[in-house]
Design a protein around this motif. Sequence first.
Motif, short mmCIF file in Angstrom:
data_model
loop_
_atom_site.label_atom_id
_atom_site.label_comp_id
_atom_site.label_asym_id
_atom_site.label_seq_id
_atom_site.Cartn_x
_atom_site.Cartn_y
_atom_site.Cartn_z
N ARG A 59 0.81 -1.22 0.00
CA ARG A 59 0.00 0.00 0.00
C ARG A 59 0.85 1.27 0.00
N ASN A 62 1.56 3.26 -3.50
CA ASN A 62 0.68 4.20 -4.19
C ASN A 62 -0.03 5.16 -3.23
N GLU A 65 -0.61 8.69 -4.83
CA GLU A 65 -1.74 8.75 -5.75
C GLU A 65 -3.07 8.72 -5.01
N GLU A 66 -3.14 7.84 -3.99
CA GLU A 66 -4.37 7.73 -3.22
C GLU A 66 -4.68 9.04 -2.50
N ASN A 67 -3.62 9.67 -1.96
CA ASN A 67 -3.80 10.95 -1.28
C ASN A 67 -4.37 11.98 -2.23
N LYS A 69 -6.20 11.48 -4.83
CA LYS A 69 -7.60 11.16 -5.11
C LYS A 69 -8.49 11.64 -3.98
N LEU A 70 -8.03 11.40 -2.74
CA LEU A 70 -8.85 11.77 -1.59
C LEU A 70 -8.98 13.29 -1.48
N ARG A 105 -10.90 -0.47 2.81
CA ARG A 105 -9.87 -0.58 1.77
C ARG A 105 -10.02 -1.90 1.04
N THR A 136 -16.97 4.07 -4.65
CA THR A 136 -15.74 4.84 -4.46
C THR A 136 -16.12 6.31 -4.65
N ASN A 246 -7.74 0.06 -10.72
CA ASN A 246 -6.99 0.79 -9.73
C ASN A 246 -7.94 1.43 -8.72
N LYS A 248 -8.80 1.63 -4.50
CA LYS A 248 -8.24 1.30 -3.18
C LYS A 248 -9.21 1.65 -2.05
N ASN A 249 -9.51 2.94 -1.90
CA ASN A 249 -10.37 3.35 -0.79
C ASN A 249 -11.84 3.31 -1.22
#
Lengths: 272, 169
Positions: A59, A62, A65-67, A69-70, A105, A136, A246, A248-249
């Motif tokens: 985890r 990425n 990238e996840e940050n 997106k959030l 997740r 999502t 892709n 995740k959250n």
Amino acid sequence: MQQIINFIIRYKTSLLYLLLLLISLGFTIDSHSYHRSKFFNSSNRISGSIYNTADGITRYFNLDEENKKLVEENKKLRSLLYNLNIDDTIRLDTTKFEFTSISGRIIKNSYASPNNYLTINRGTNHGIKQDMGVITAKGILGIIEHTSKNYASVQSILNSKSNINAKIKNTNYFGSLVWDGRSYNQVKLEDIPRLVPLLVGDTIVTGAMSSIFPEDIPIGTIKKFDLNVSKSFYSIDVELFNDMTNVKNVYIIYNKNRPEILELETKIANDQ
Amino acid sequence: MTSSYYYINFIRFALLVLVQVLVFNRLNFFGFINPMVYILFLYWYPIKENRVVFIFIGFLLGLSIDFFSDTMALHAASTVTIAYLRPTIMRFVFGVNYEFQSFKLSNTTRVQQITFLTLLIVAHHVIFFTLEIFSLSNLLLILKKVIFTGIATLILCLLFGSLFSVKKE
């Protein structure tokens, strides 16, 4: 009797093979019914914890990238909030909320087989139950199928058994969303009558018919549409907002009124 | 000697399942190719062992993969079939030779080894994808998946095969 035993001993490998093959075919064919066996799914304790450990290692790669997106999602929600003109001092009564959501997740993703299931790191301990909706920030993802204490498996919209009520945004024409198993960024919307005016690029959102998802959760845009074989309904190719490779959250949505709605619906079914 | 033998096979089993589940099931090369390297276990498994035990281990191998990948018992059905068919395939590839006591997989020619592996993979993939898609109207889709996944599996199995040579055993 002697001959029967001799027969069994002589053909013991073939018999064992047939037995094991029948067992596995039995499990497989059983899975084509709506509710699958509780035993064989990746939400069980052993595979769940192995996937969770593996996810814990990967985890970090990425996170960036996840940050992003959030933050992007927060930005969108903020702009919605500022334009609502709600006075902050007003206390909202949270007990009146119809839908509640739980964050989670994905620890195992899958999109290449005809029946895809995802695994998330939330289970009955966190209040997850069967038939809750999973979304999502960008759009819908699937429906909870099985739960264990700490994990749950999700039937993806990329599953040939998936069937979700959807409609064209800002209208009330609804159809059902299915997957033909061909491409992971495209699903099909069926049963929209031919008199409905359609345009390529129109947005498709969830409909109000299901008690699983709230209305107007985004799904995708129309990519192509044709009349189906009977020439009275459209068969629409919908390009998904979500990049299914892709994700995740996720958020798990629960409709508090669902038991009541289901009770009513079974009453109607019983009366008929 | 014999205990280390079981030990090696057990470790191989566990490692192949983990590698398959955590690495190769997530590969999704070109969007759909997930090579199935765990077939190597059935390729490497000692030839002289009891067939009944072998079929049973094949079943367990498939089942443990199924356990992780939400495929019900699709992998189990295909592995148990190739475990059952393995002696027939070996007789076809190596001739009568393989029934001799001194027969070893490492003593055969490269072509024979590859043919043997290819036949195992083809049999496995045909059964797996036919059961997975489960409709004859998608025959082309089945064929596409069998061919492309088969090629990927074969290449990776050969690479793994040369990495972890069986000569020492």
